[in-house]
Design an enzyme around this catalytic site. Structure first.
Site, PDB file in Angstrom:
ATOM      1  N   HIS B  44       0.820  -1.206   0.000  1.00 26.91           N
ATOM      2  CA  HIS B  44       0.000   0.000   0.000  1.00 26.91           C
ATOM      3  C   HIS B  44       0.856   1.260   0.000  1.00 26.91           C
ATOM      4  O   HIS B  44       0.554   2.234  -0.688  1.00 26.91           O
ATOM      5  CB  HIS B  44      -0.917  -0.025   1.223  1.00 26.91           C
ATOM      6  N   HIS B  90     -10.393   3.152  -0.559  1.00 25.27           N
ATOM      7  CA  HIS B  90     -10.527   2.708   0.829  1.00 25.27           C
ATOM      8  C   HIS B  90     -11.339   1.422   0.836  1.00 25.27           C
ATOM      9  O   HIS B  90     -12.327   1.286   1.539  1.00 25.27           O
ATOM     10  CB  HIS B  90     -11.147   3.799   1.711  1.00 25.27           C
ATOM     11  N   ARG B 111      -7.098  15.461   3.647  1.00 23.52           N
ATOM     12  CA  ARG B 111      -5.808  15.886   4.206  1.00 23.52           C
ATOM     13  C   ARG B 111      -4.726  15.928   3.132  1.00 23.52           C
ATOM     14  O   ARG B 111      -3.860  16.792   3.136  1.00 23.52           O
ATOM     15  CB  ARG B 111      -5.400  14.965   5.363  1.00 23.52           C
TER      16      ARG B 111
END
Lengths: 224, 756
Positions: B44, B90, B111
């Site tokens: 990831h 996600h 973010r």
């Protein structure tokens, strides 16, 4: 001189810029006011915009009512100043006891962001003064807790005293008597769930919110 | 030794990776160091299986300010405004805990955007589930949509679009992708790097807890399958829990810090938490960093150093500030009720090597771990994993759905393909900031290029997310190229010029050679289409191990496309057709007699036929169509010219469901029927051959002339009007009944879950 309108910002408020931009596009002078402020006397009118004040923790408006600015809103309203609470601002005004009733979760238990048709029900409040009763306006709603409720006695008073300001033509959320907005006894404090500031630009699809905001700005201009 | 072997494997490291770490350090790594490497070298975080292939993508153009590899891609939109965009997945968290998985997906990507100095102004969510008539899928849909709604609405960023795809291959492994767009005055652009020895690393936002530990390695870098209910439940603590109110205050505080020029660099804490933020900022800045774990505010007692460093607790940022500015930084944070704590110091690299990331118990205390920052951030092994074209592919390609019998009634099949996704997007605030000119449901979302603090601009932005897994499963190269082409055409339908794309590559297990072949082909297809259409790829995300019980999902590259509208003065015509207007099909594709039905919604969704050879894509012709349509619609959104009637009064691209669905959607969305003739059979009705657009016009003769001189074929289909949907000889449906079927499809499935 353009009337000066204070737009109250709590941590978690998110419609403050939209309210400011819309009011200024209609000729008012709008300023953001932090929730820690305890004096609003320099303004001609006050807006509590939408959003999630203090994260809507506990329930919408439940914590915001303890912010210092609420005391100033009370004093401003008591002196006859025009106050409008939009969406979360309406929820805050109810929690603060400046308006009767409460907003519970929508029938169907889902958030709703969509255009609705409103019917103006009163032509004397600071938001609808001079607007013909029965005028239909297309304005968006954007809420999870917009289902207006109050006890039977309060509802009867609201009806008899002509304090229901706007109603939904087709009730989207289960509000009692299809109420979308109400006023206090004097008509200078109004709360409504729909967002008139989102319907002020032809590019965005509707300009019907201008009718309400112009009436509000006019009320601010004639504040004594 | 045997105990340690178990440890590194339990953390997700292979034996050879452990040996490589020992070689890098010149000694045995301790437990903390192994834990840091395990998360940073996870698939990831490190893209170790895909990076070799991603290098083949075109990433440059004169207007690209920041390309791939940073927190977000950024382009210059003109007028002193820059636009930042990023897309992420996600998927795994949402499969385990749909509400929080989807919610924290939104939080994480916001973010990434404000890390660049941009205010996030729009989110889009492409979602993929299994059969929506199944109870488990309804639970997932309900939870994911509620999570996006609950977090996105509250944090105050509108969700302006997305996609909704159902296919059985996502039943155990739903996909939840999220794209975010932000805007900033060009001069405020900041990069996530540390610099200036002696500067301080200040952790902003939430306290750190044990949530999300190993999220990137345990969850996101392994497949599902074979678990008992208890084992699935045991993965749940690896899913983080979001708090949009914390994030809202964090956004406002960070943007204010950037406005006041109080930060040297800033970085979000996402996957792999503090270790990722500290090592990446140090590596990018060519410096080292000392981190005092004891200074990290904690949510619970007794946390180990490795837990503090790898926790994925949400709503945290790392700001690099000079010691002189610290007091003012703390003041801004206090006003926004955002916690701030000095947790690190920028250090000089040693003379003989790269900067070190030292994890310490107090700045003067014990050194708990000491590794080169760049080793964590950039030195993960890159794998050239074996590729293999699937053995059954030739058989599949030869099995053409054209042999399926023609439908007894094309209208019945058409009804099965129609559903209104507004059940989903009505739950999203898609209007905040007064920018949303065209919201969800159309070809592309259209925004005014405006936000508080931006210079004035007449321009607009168009955004689209697209995917076509049915195509990619047959031909990942052509399928991905066609997806890029579809996105660019959707932008043109809004009057925009396509400027850049981002991609989220959702694939199966990279240890399966067929999956690596799919990935490699998809990347080549994306590269070809982007080169052919002149589009840079400015960011991306790779989500692998989307498998369950050994079955990989269909390859699902999702393309996010960003375009600019030169002068947005009027609302785009959009997916509508006024009664009385003429319907014209514009076609920039390859001229064929009987277009292929392979990969179409009709073949796959109605007939269950997943094979065949796809219709071809001609990038040259497609580019001509994009230029022509983009110019036509640009005229319709620019200020009106007195006395000149617009050529386009309605428009819809032909994509999923083919011409049949394009026409039907025009009808149900405008409340007007149509009558069309000259369609020779169900092939023409349902084929999804690319490069086609239906336009409603009041000046058909002039439109067809202009199209022909632009090298685009134009064919008059019929007229809009009446209360029936008529394709001569094939379809005859009642408008009201069709509209009701379209509108009620999702509510009928999903609303019975909630009390009326």
């Amino acid at each position: 001189m353009a009337p000066r309108i204070g737009v109250v910002v709590f941590p978690g408020t998110n419609c403050e810029h939209d309210a400011r931009v819309a009011l200024e596009s209609l000729g008012a002078s709008a300023e953001l006011v932090w929730h820690g402020s305890s004096d609003l006397s320099e303004f001609d009118a006050v807006v509590l915009p939408g959003g999630f004040a203090h994260g809507d923790y506990l329930r919408p408006g439940a914590i915001a009512r303890f912010s210092p600015v609420i005391g100033a809103v009370e004093a401003f309203a008591a002196a006859g100043g025009p106050v409008v609470g939009i969406c979360n601002g309406f929820q805050v005004l109810c929690e603060a006891g400046l308006l009767p009733g409460a907003l519970q979760k929508n029938r169907g238990l889902r958030f709703l962001c969509q255009n609705v048709t409103l019917e103006v029900a009163n032509d004397t409040s600071v938001l609808t003064r001079g607007v013909a009763v029965g005028t239909r306006l297309v304005i968006p709603i954007n809420h999870f807790e917009g289902n207006y409720t109050c006890d039977a006695e309060t509802l009867q008073r609201l009806q008899e005293e002509d304090r229901i300001v706007v109603r939904y033509a087709e009730n989207p959320n289960g509000s009692v008597d299809s109420i979308a907005g109400v006023s206090n006894e004097a008509g200078n404090v109004v709360g409504l769930m729909p967002h008139p500031e989102r319907a002020t630009d032809v590019l965005l699809g509707s300009t019907d919110g201008i009718t309400l905001l112009e009436a509000f700005i006019a009320s601010a201009a004639t504040k004594v | 030794m045997s105990e340690e072997v178990v440890l590194h494997r339990a953390l997700g490291l292979t034996d050879s990776e452990r040996d490589e770490i020992e070689a890098l350090l010149g000694r045995e790594p301790n437990h903390l160091e192994l834990a840091l490497f395990a998360v940073m070298w996870s698939e990831h975080c490190s893209y170790k299986s895909s990076r070799i292939h991603l290098k083949r993508l075109p990433t440059e153009a004169p207007h690209v300010l920041v390309g791939p590899g940073e927190n977000a891609g950024v382009i210059d939109a003109g007028d002193g405004i820059a636009v930042a965009i990023r897309i992420e997945s996600h998927n795994h968290p949402s499969a385990i805990e749909p509400y929080q998985g989807a919610a924290t997906g939104v939080g994480g990507i916001l973010r990434d955007i404000f890390t660049m100095g941009a205010r996030p102004i729009a989110v889009m969510d492409p979602l993929f589930f299994g059969d929506p008539t199944e109870a488990k899928q309804q639970w997932l849909i309900e939870g994911v949509v509620a999570g996006i709604s609950g977090y996105g609405n509250s944090v105050g960023v509108p969700t302006i679009g997305g996609d909704l795809t159902f296919d059985p291959c996502y039943a155990q492994n739903p996909l939840v992708n999220v794209l975010c767009l932000g805007v900033l005055p060009t001069e405020r652009l900041v990069l996530g790097q540390a610099s200036g020895v002696g500067n301080l690393a200040v952790l902003l936002g939430s306290a750190t807890g044990r949530d999300g530990i190993g999220g990137v390695s345990v969850l996101a870098s392994a497949g599902f399958g074979g678990e008992s209910a208890e084992e699935e439940a045991a993965k749940r603590p690896s899913v983080q829990v979001g708090d949009p109110y914390e994030e809202k205050r964090l956004i406002e505080a960070c943007l204010e810090l950037l406005d006041l020029k109080l930060v040297v660099g800033i970085q979000d804490l996402g996957g792999a938490g503090l270790v990722c933020a500290t090592s990446e900022t140090a590596a990018r800045g060519g410096v080292g960093m000392d981190v005092d774990v004891s200074a990290v505010p904690r949510r619970e007692a007794g946390m180990e150093a490795y837990e503090v460093m790898t926790s994925e607790s949400q709503e945290r940022m790392l700001a690099i500030v000079t010691p002189e500015d610290l007091a003012r930084v703390q003041e801004v944070c206090a006003r926004w009720e955002v916690r701030s704590a000095v947790v690190g110091r920028v250090t000089e690299p040693p003379a003989d090597g790269p900067g070190r990331l030292r994890i310490m118990d107090g700045f003067d205390g014990e050194v708990l771990g000491d590794v080169p920052a760049v080793a964590l951030a950039d030195d993960a092994p890159l794998y050239q994993r074996p590729l293999e074209r699937p053995a059954d592919l030739d058989v599949r390609l030869a099995d053409d759905p054209g042999v399926m019998p023609a439908p007894a009634d094309c209208g019945d099949d058409l009804l099965q393909l129609l559903f209104d996704p507004s059940w989903v997007y009505r739950q999203y605030d898609h209007q905040l900031f007064l920018n949303t000119v065209e919201g969800p449901g159309g070809d592309a979302a259209v925004l005014k290029l405006a936000a508080p603090g931006l210079p004035d601009s007449k321009r607009g932005l168009a955004l689209s997310t697209d995917s076509n897994p049915a195509w990619c499963s047959l031909d990942p190269r052509l399928g991905t190229a066609a997806t890029v082409a579809e996105g660019a055409l959707a932008l043109a339908c809004a009057g925009a010029t396509p400027k850049a794309v981002v991609n989220c590559l959702n694939f199966g297990n990279p240890e399966h050679p067929e999956v690596m072949w799919q990935l490699s082909e998809a990347i080549d297809g994306m590269a070809e289409a982007c080169r052919g259409l002149g589009l840079p790829v400015i960011g991306g995300n790779v989500s692998l191990y989307n498998e369950s019980f050994g079955r990989d999902i269909d390859p699902t590259p999702v393309i996010g496309s960003l375009g600019l509208i030169e002068h947005l003065a009027r609302r785009p015509p959009g997916v509508t057709m006024p009664a009385g207007s003429t319907l014209v099909l514009l076609d920039g594709g390859v001229e064929v007699d009987g277009p292929s039905l392979a990969g179409s919604r009709w073949a796959v969704g109605v007939c269950g036929h997943r094979n065949g050879t796809l219709p071809p894509l001609d990038l040259e012709g497609h580019r001509r169509l994009i230029n022509f349509v983009g110019a036509l619609v640009a005229e319709a959104v620019a200020p009106a010219v007195p006395g000149v009637e617009d050529l386009v009064v309605g428009i819809h691209d032909v994509s999923a469901g083919g011409l049949a669905v394009a026409l039907a959607e025009l009808a149900v969305r405008s409340g007007v029927g149509f009558s069309v003739s000259g369609i020779t059979g169900h092939h023409q009705l349902f084929s999804e051959a690319p490069s086609r657009v239906v336009v409603a016009t009041n000046r058909p003769k002039f439109l067809t002339q202009r199209a022909e001189s632009a090298g685009v074929r134009a064919r008059i289909l019929g007229t809009a009007g009446g209360d029936r949907l008529v394709v001569e000889g094939l379809v005859d449906l009642d408008l009201a009944a069709t509209t009701a079927s379209w509108r009620n499809r999702l509510p009928q499935l999903l609303d019975e879950l909630a009390p009326a």
